[in-house]
Design an enzyme around this catalytic site. Structure first.
Site, PDB file in Angstrom:
ATOM      1  CD  GLU A 189      16.017 -58.761  11.091  1.00 37.11           C
ATOM      2  OE1 GLU A 189      16.252 -58.614   9.885  1.00 37.11           O
ATOM      3  OE2 GLU A 189      16.636 -59.568  11.820  1.00 37.11           O
ATOM      4  NE  ARG A 206      45.986 -66.934  18.659  1.00 34.80           N
ATOM      5  CZ  ARG A 206      46.844 -67.623  19.392  1.00 34.80           C
ATOM      6  NH1 ARG A 206      46.414 -68.261  20.482  1.00 34.80           N
ATOM      7  NH2 ARG A 206      48.108 -67.683  19.057  1.00 34.80           N
ATOM      8  CG  ASP A 221      56.701 -71.458  16.797  1.00 40.69           C
ATOM      9  OD1 ASP A 221      57.907 -71.645  16.981  1.00 40.69           O
ATOM     10  OD2 ASP A 221      56.243 -70.505  16.134  1.00 40.69           O
ATOM     11  CG  LEU A 280      47.453 -72.171  16.718  1.00 34.11           C
ATOM     12  CD1 LEU A 280      47.306 -72.824  15.349  1.00 34.11           C
ATOM     13  CD2 LEU A 280      48.198 -70.850  16.602  1.00 34.11           C
ATOM     14  CB  THR A 294      52.585 -69.596   5.756  1.00 35.23           C
ATOM     15  OG1 THR A 294      53.033 -70.947   5.882  1.00 35.23           O
ATOM     16  CG2 THR A 294      51.080 -69.577   5.536  1.00 35.23           C
TER      17      THR A 294
END
Length: 330
Positions: free
Chosen positions: A54, A187, A203, A207, A275
């Site tokens: 706004e 991501r 791994d 990330l 997971t």
């Protein structure tokens, strides 16, 4: 007659421009239209901590324009409290804008109808619920967090054509370069990214967002004990990482509590099968995004998770990959 729906859809177009930068604030766009249906100004919430939609729309209006006969369109109820910026409802009243059309009420308890009440008490004509479903969908993370008290959860994995996500002890790329770019967009869109201990160890992912412009998500690792070496990528690049020691019996409530404390509205889960399946079995997910390499068969390995109570939403093709998106329903 003003075409309220059309101008609200324009608000949503503007709001989408803040896709990567507004969280934990919502995505908001605003359009100011004269009584003869000329657009006087537009704006959107560009970045968390910056002016709201706004404010940007009002600032864009030429200084010689009288806004008293205009209509202000906004997809979310104007705020009524002092946060990082002053209340937008007060500014609208100060500018003597006579009519305000709102897509949806703000579910944040700090607002939740107070902005609408302020405007009406000041004599402003207020219309609500215009294109409400589209407005809720645009800010589904924000809405879910404030209505349910838990983060919006997006599950993601890549699998071979025969349903394996990898081979034990190997780091095996499955998705192609086009899909990888899309994953980096995902991501950038979520506030946090979550993995388990085994994914961190085997791994060693970073990330981060590297293939698109956007913010790196907060990293969360679920780990019962302090057993992660300090030389992992998640500890060496300066981006924030939280290690959560959660109890199995209260895991999701503890994670929700952590997210409420940190104001984390959404999480992209890129963990391993354990997971992912744990979240699926608990019904603790909102979306699943599955990338299937149509040209890769492994014949053995770690089986992909199995969805339950899932509604298939869409399928797209990126190179050799299929991308299927599912929504969870109770």
């Amino acid at each position: 007659m003003m075409n309220d729906a059309a101008y609200m859809l324009r608000c949503l177009e503007l709001a989408k421009k803040g896709r990567y930068n507004t969280s934990p604030n919502p995505r908001v766009g605003c359009v100011i239209v004269s009584s003869d249906q000329q657009i006087l100004g537009e704006g959107y919430h560009e970045v968390f901590g910056g002016p709201h939609a706004e404010v940007n729309a009002i600032r864009s209006v030429s200084s010689n324009q009288n806004m008293s006969n205009s209509t202000l369109y906004v997809n979310l109820e104007p705020c009524s409290h002092f946060g990082k910026t002053p209340p937008c409802a007060n500014l609208i009243i100060e500018m003597k804008i006579g009519r305000v059309v709102i897509g949806m009420q703000d579910p944040n308890p700090k607002v939740m109808g107070n902005g609408i009440r302020l405007l009406r008490d000041a004599g402003v004509e207020v219309i609500t619920g215009v294109e409400e479903n589209a407005c809720r969908d645009l800010n589904k993370r924000f809405v879910w967090f404030h209505e349910k008290g838990s983060p919006y959860i997006v599950l993601k994995w890549a699998q071979s054509l025969d349903g394996f996500i990898g081979i034990e002890g190997q780091r095996l790329p499955i998705s192609g370069s086009l899909s990888n770019q899309i994953v980096h967009e995902w991501r950038a869109e979520e506030q946090a990214i979550l993995i388990g201990k085994n994914t961190a160890l085997h791994d060693n992912p970073s990330l981060t967002v590297r293939h698109v412009k956007g913010r790196n998500p907060i990293r969360i690792v679920l780990c019962r004990e302090n057993s992660l070496p300090s030389n992992l990528e998640i500890f060496t690049d300066g981006n924030p990482t939280y290690i959560l020691h959660l109890h199995d019996e209260n895991m999701f409530e503890e994670l929700s509590s952590f997210c409420r404390e940190k104001q984390i509205l959404s999480i992209l889960v890129e963990g391993g099968r354990y997971t992912l399946q744990k979240m699926i079995d608990a019904g603790w997910w909102n979306e699943a995004r599955i990338i299937t390499n149509q040209q890769m068969k492994l014949n053995k390995g770690i089986h992909a998770p199995k969805l339950s109570n899932a509604n298939h939403i869409s399928r797209t093709i990126q190179g050799n990959d299929l991308i299927d998106i599912y929504q969870h329903y109770a």
